[in-house]
Design an enzyme around this catalytic site. Structure first.
Site, PDB file in Angstrom:
ATOM      1  CE  LYS A  83      -0.875   0.290   5.032  1.00 54.59           C
ATOM      2  NZ  LYS A  83      -0.491   1.683   5.309  1.00 54.59           N
ATOM      3  CG  ASP A  84       3.655   2.325   2.772  1.00 53.88           C
ATOM      4  OD1 ASP A  84       2.586   2.937   2.973  1.00 53.88           O
ATOM      5  OD2 ASP A  84       4.328   1.805   3.680  1.00 53.88           O
ATOM      6  NE  ARG A 131      -7.471   3.430   2.849  1.00 54.47           N
ATOM      7  CZ  ARG A 131      -7.777   2.739   3.926  1.00 54.47           C
ATOM      8  NH1 ARG A 131      -8.985   2.224   4.082  1.00 54.47           N
ATOM      9  NH2 ARG A 131      -6.882   2.542   4.873  1.00 54.47           N
ATOM     10  NE  ARG A 132      -6.759   3.317   7.910  1.00 57.10           N
ATOM     11  CZ  ARG A 132      -5.474   3.132   8.163  1.00 57.10           C
ATOM     12  NH1 ARG A 132      -4.745   4.127   8.642  1.00 57.10           N
ATOM     13  NH2 ARG A 132      -4.911   1.951   7.960  1.00 57.10           N
ATOM     14  NE  ARG A 149       2.830  11.074   8.476  1.00 56.17           N
ATOM     15  CZ  ARG A 149       3.880  11.696   7.952  1.00 56.17           C
ATOM     16  NH1 ARG A 149       3.803  12.988   7.684  1.00 56.17           N
ATOM     17  NH2 ARG A 149       5.003  11.049   7.677  1.00 56.17           N
ATOM     18  NE  ARG A 155       0.649   6.239  12.139  1.00 59.89           N
ATOM     19  CZ  ARG A 155       0.215   6.128  10.897  1.00 59.89           C
ATOM     20  NH1 ARG A 155      -1.037   5.818  10.665  1.00 59.89           N
ATOM     21  NH2 ARG A 155       1.018   6.311   9.880  1.00 59.89           N
ATOM     22  CB  CYS A 242      -3.003  14.378  -5.473  1.00 60.47           C
ATOM     23  SG  CYS A 242      -2.523  15.847  -6.384  1.00 60.47           S
TER      24      CYS A 242
END
Length: 313
Positions: A83-84, A131-132, A149, A155, A242
Site C-alpha cells: 500500500k506504500d 481514505r479513512r 503521523r 501512534r 496526489c
C-alpha cells in the site's frame, strides 16, 4: 544462484523491520547456506512527521531512498508494504513478488469506547489517511478527525498523550507487531474499503537482475497478485499524483478464475461518496480496475478529485 550473500533494504521502523526480517527468514529457510543481510535506511516520509502525507507527496515518500540505493547497487531488493508503493515505479525497477495477503482491514483502537458507533458526538479520532477520514465522515459526519503521523508505536502512544477518543490503524500492522489485543473493532468493509494492496508485502528488485527474480519467485502468491493488479490499475487511473480519498479491494470470485473488485471515491468531508463493484476474469485484472475507475469517475468521482487536486496544489 550465483550470489551467496544478498542485501535487503528496509526502512528502520519496527513494522518495516518486521516485514524485512520475515522475508529474510523465508529466504534463509528456502535456501540453506544463503546469507541474507538487512540494510536499514530512513526515508523522507519517516523524517517529516509534522505535516499530512497529502501535503508532502504521498506514497513515494516511503520508497524513494530505497529505490535509489537499489539502482546504484547498494541493495539487491527492497521490502515494502504494497500500500506504500506508487503505481508507477522508477525506470529499471520492477515489482518482483507480492506475498499472500494478510488481513486487509482497518482497526479501531479505543480503550474507552471500543467501537465507532459508541464514540460520543464530536469525538477526536486520529488517522493519517484521507481514505479513512472520508469514509468515516460519511458514516459519522460529527467526528473531529485529526491527522496522526508516526510509526505504529508512536501512534499508539499518541492515543493517550494527545487525548484521542480513538485512532484508526491497519489490522495487519498491529497484529504483526504483537498489538492485536489493542484492536477494539475491525471496521466492516461495507463501511470502509481498504487501501490498495493493504495487508500484502511487495518485493522490489532491479529489472535486469534475473537471478534475484528467480530466487524470489517462491514468495509470489498468484491470487494476491491478480487482485492487487486490479487495485493498482484502479488507483493508477484515478490518482493523478496526489494522495486521494479512494478505497479499493479485490477478492477471488465464486466463479473460478474470476475476481470481484469494489471501490469508492469520496469527498474529503464524506458528504459525497461513490461506490461500485465489478467482476470479471482474473487474467484481465488491470482492465477491470480501469473499467471500475472509469465508472466511478463518470458517476461524480472526477469532480471530487479535481477539487482535491486544486486544494493540494
Amino acid at each position: 544462484m550465483k550470489k551467496d550473500t544478498i542485501v535487503i533494504g528496509t526502512r528502520s521502523s519496527k513494522l518495516a523491520l518486521w516485514q524485512a526480517e520475515y522475508i529474510q527468514s523465508r529466504l534463509e529457510e528456502q535456501y540453506p547456506g544463503l546469507k541474507v543481510e538487512l540494510k536499514k535506511m530512513t526515508t523522507k516520509g519517516d523524517k517529516i512527521l509534522d505535516a499530512p502525507l497529502a501535503k508532502i507527496g504521498g506514497k513515494g515518500l516511503f520508497t524513494k531512498e530505497l529505490e535509489m540505493d537499489m539502482l546504484s547497487g547498494g541493495i539487491d531488493l527492497a521490502v515494502h508494504s504494497l500500500k506504500d508503493m506508487p503505481t508507477e515505479l522508477p525506470a529499471g525497477l520492477c515489482l518482483t513478488a507480492v506475498t499472500k495477503r494478510f488481513d486487509p482491514g482497518d482497526a479501531v483502537v479505543s480503550p474507552e469506547f471500543k467501537t465507532l458507533e459508541n464514540l460520543p458526538q464530536g469525538a477526536k479520532v486520529g488517522t493519517s489517511s484521507l481514505r479513512r477520514k472520508a469514509q468515516l465522515l460519511h458514516v459519522r459526519p460529527d467526528l473531529n478527525i485529526c491527522d496522526l503521523r508516526g510509526n505504529v508505536n508512536t501512534r499508539l502512544a499518541k492515543l493517550e498523550s494527545e487525548n484521542f477518543a480513538a485512532i484508526i490503524l491497519a489490522v495487519a500492522g498491529l497484529k504483526r507487531l504483537g498489538f492485536g489485543d489493542r484492536i477494539t473493532e475491525v471496521l466492516p468493509r461495507a463501511m470502509v474499503l481498504p487501501a490498495v494492496g493493504q495487508g500484502a508485502l511487495a518485493i522490489e528488485t532491479r529489472e535486469d537482475d534475473t537471478d534475484m527474480r528467480e530466487l524470489l519467485a517462491f514468495l509470489n502468491d498468484e491470487a494476491t497478485v491478480q487482485c492487487t493488479r486490479a487495485e493498482r490499475a484502479f488507483l493508477g487511473r484515478v490518482e493523478g499524483g496526489c494522495q486521494v480519498p479512494v478505497g479499493v479491494y479485490a477478492v477471488p470470485d465464486t466463479q473460478p478464475e474470476h475476481i470481484v473488485v469494489e471501490a469508492v471515491i469520496a469527498s474529503l468531508d464524506g458528504q459525497r461518496l461513490y461506490r461500485d463493484k465489478i467482476s470479471g476474469k482474473a487474467c484481465e485484472a488491470e482492465a477491470l480496475g480501469v473499467e471500475l475507475a472509469e465508472k466511478l469517475l463518470a458517476a461524480g468521482g472526477e469532480e471530487i478529485l479535481q477539487e482535491i487536486g486544486l486544494l493540494q496544489n
